[in-house]
Write a protein that holds these residues in place. Sequence first.
Motif, short mmCIF file in Angstrom:
data_model
loop_
_atom_site.label_atom_id
_atom_site.label_comp_id
_atom_site.label_asym_id
_atom_site.label_seq_id
_atom_site.Cartn_x
_atom_site.Cartn_y
_atom_site.Cartn_z
N LYS A 70 0.83 -1.21 0.00
CA LYS A 70 0.00 0.00 0.00
C LYS A 70 0.87 1.26 0.00
O LYS A 70 0.52 2.26 -0.65
N ASP A 71 1.98 1.24 0.74
CA ASP A 71 2.89 2.39 0.72
C ASP A 71 3.43 2.63 -0.68
O ASP A 71 3.58 3.78 -1.11
N TYR A 72 3.72 1.55 -1.39
CA TYR A 72 4.25 1.71 -2.75
C TYR A 72 3.18 2.27 -3.68
O TYR A 72 3.44 3.18 -4.46
N LEU A 73 1.96 1.72 -3.59
CA LEU A 73 0.90 2.16 -4.49
C LEU A 73 0.47 3.59 -4.19
O LEU A 73 0.09 4.34 -5.09
N ALA A 79 11.70 2.26 -2.31
CA ALA A 79 12.28 1.35 -1.32
C ALA A 79 11.29 0.28 -0.88
O ALA A 79 11.68 -0.75 -0.31
N GLN A 80 10.00 0.49 -1.13
CA GLN A 80 8.98 -0.43 -0.63
C GLN A 80 8.99 -1.81 -1.31
O GLN A 80 8.76 -2.82 -0.65
N PRO A 81 9.25 -1.91 -2.64
CA PRO A 81 9.27 -3.25 -3.24
C PRO A 81 10.27 -4.19 -2.58
O PRO A 81 9.98 -5.37 -2.40
N GLU A 82 11.44 -3.69 -2.22
CA GLU A 82 12.44 -4.54 -1.58
C GLU A 82 11.95 -4.99 -0.21
O GLU A 82 12.15 -6.15 0.18
N GLN A 83 11.29 -4.11 0.53
CA GLN A 83 10.73 -4.50 1.83
C GLN A 83 9.65 -5.55 1.67
O GLN A 83 9.55 -6.50 2.46
N LEU A 84 8.83 -5.40 0.63
CA LEU A 84 7.78 -6.39 0.39
C LEU A 84 8.39 -7.74 0.05
O LEU A 84 7.96 -8.77 0.57
N ARG A 85 9.40 -7.75 -0.81
CA ARG A 85 10.03 -9.02 -1.18
C ARG A 85 10.66 -9.69 0.04
O ARG A 85 10.60 -10.92 0.19
N ALA A 86 11.28 -8.89 0.91
CA ALA A 86 11.89 -9.45 2.12
C ALA A 86 10.82 -10.06 3.03
O ALA A 86 11.00 -11.16 3.57
N ALA A 87 9.69 -9.38 3.19
CA ALA A 87 8.60 -9.89 4.03
C ALA A 87 8.02 -11.17 3.45
O ALA A 87 7.76 -12.14 4.18
#
Length: 443
Positions: A70-73, A79-87
């Motif tokens: 949601k932060d990315y959209l 930076a959010q895609p990398e955090q999502l992939r890590a999660a």
Amino acid sequence: MRLADVPIRVKLSLTIAVSLLTFIGVVWFYTFILSECLANNQTLLQREIRLQSLGQEMNIHLLTARRAEKDYLNRLDPAQPEQLRAAVGELLHRNTELLALARQSERENLVARATTIEEGMQRYLEAFKRVVEAQEEIGLTPETGHQGRFRQAAHDLEDMLAPLRWEGIHGEVAELLMLEIAWVLEGGENFLDQLPALTTALRESLQADEGLRSRFAGVITLLGDSRRAEAWRRLPAANRKSILQQPLHKELNRLRMELDSYSVSRGLLLYLELRRTEKNYLLRGEAEYLQKATELLQELGRQVAKAQIPEEVRNRMSAALDTYRVAFLALVQKRTNLLEQVENMRLASHQVEPLTREISALSSTLARDTARKTKEYGERWAGILMLFSFCSILLTGLVLSTIISSVTRSLNRLWRYSKDVATGRFDAVPVATGGDEIGHLAE
């Protein structure tokens, strides 16, 4: 060596030893079974606790991934895609552990859920990857990607429609020319009082417009003469007509004629309405705004086609309008594709979310299963213990019976010999039954 030849003390020692060994064996086996039951119960309990913990951790990682999504959209933070992939990676790691535990526990329902979670998260990750690619194609900022190209096309169209903004300047030029004629014909201080304000306003308008500033630099310079009103005031009435021969009057007429040649009816209003409709569609995504924007583009094209403007200008306007139309429709297509990918991503996450919650909610069921399995395990080993105890007692009984039988057999024969002697049968002979103490006595 026969058992009858074994000394009685050895037989008694052997009897005691067998009894003790039997007792120790039963106690050891009971202790072994008890420790096995406790160990099995501890293993099942640890498994249950770990499964519950894995469900909670997976929920946390899924929520983290959804927040990054949601932060990315919403903010298009790179930076959010990398955090999502890590999660998602952490969630899949926990799910792999959950799958292994479920298979060890032979819990088919958990195996099915874990498999579905893995497939759903893989789809979610792939859909998010396509969302990021689509968004980067569109542009993370208004100046980048297709968004930047569309914005540039809109600005180019706006610049080409610059004549639409000249209506105010046209009025100022006409008013200044009328003031010159009125001064020539009538005179009057009131006209001279208006002159500084009119020349200043027209000069500022010309300087503010990039399209006119360079082409009419001479007019701007002439309008900057602050002594014009005083010069006109000193002119005799007979010489006022000379004002109409001055360079300023000629330049103003040239400016007016050029502005008169540019006329696109309702064009500016259509353009402004088009931009407003375009922004409403991009923000809300409603089909009615897209339909209205298409209609406005067509109407603006018709207005340009029938405008009384030079052909060269018309061609440039039409080209700018076509570029804008192509860029807008391409942006609409890319945005539609982005929304489809976002919907696929959300469907995948919505499929996984209830499963992770179910895993946490299964803790009570798992506790009952653990208690049942522990009971079954204990009952199975209790049966084995009873069988082992029975066999041990039976074996001990057989050994003791054999030892006692060997002793009592010799005693019985010696007792019969004593009875024969007591009845006067002195010719009776005692039968030697073995090499133990009773056998030696009989001899």
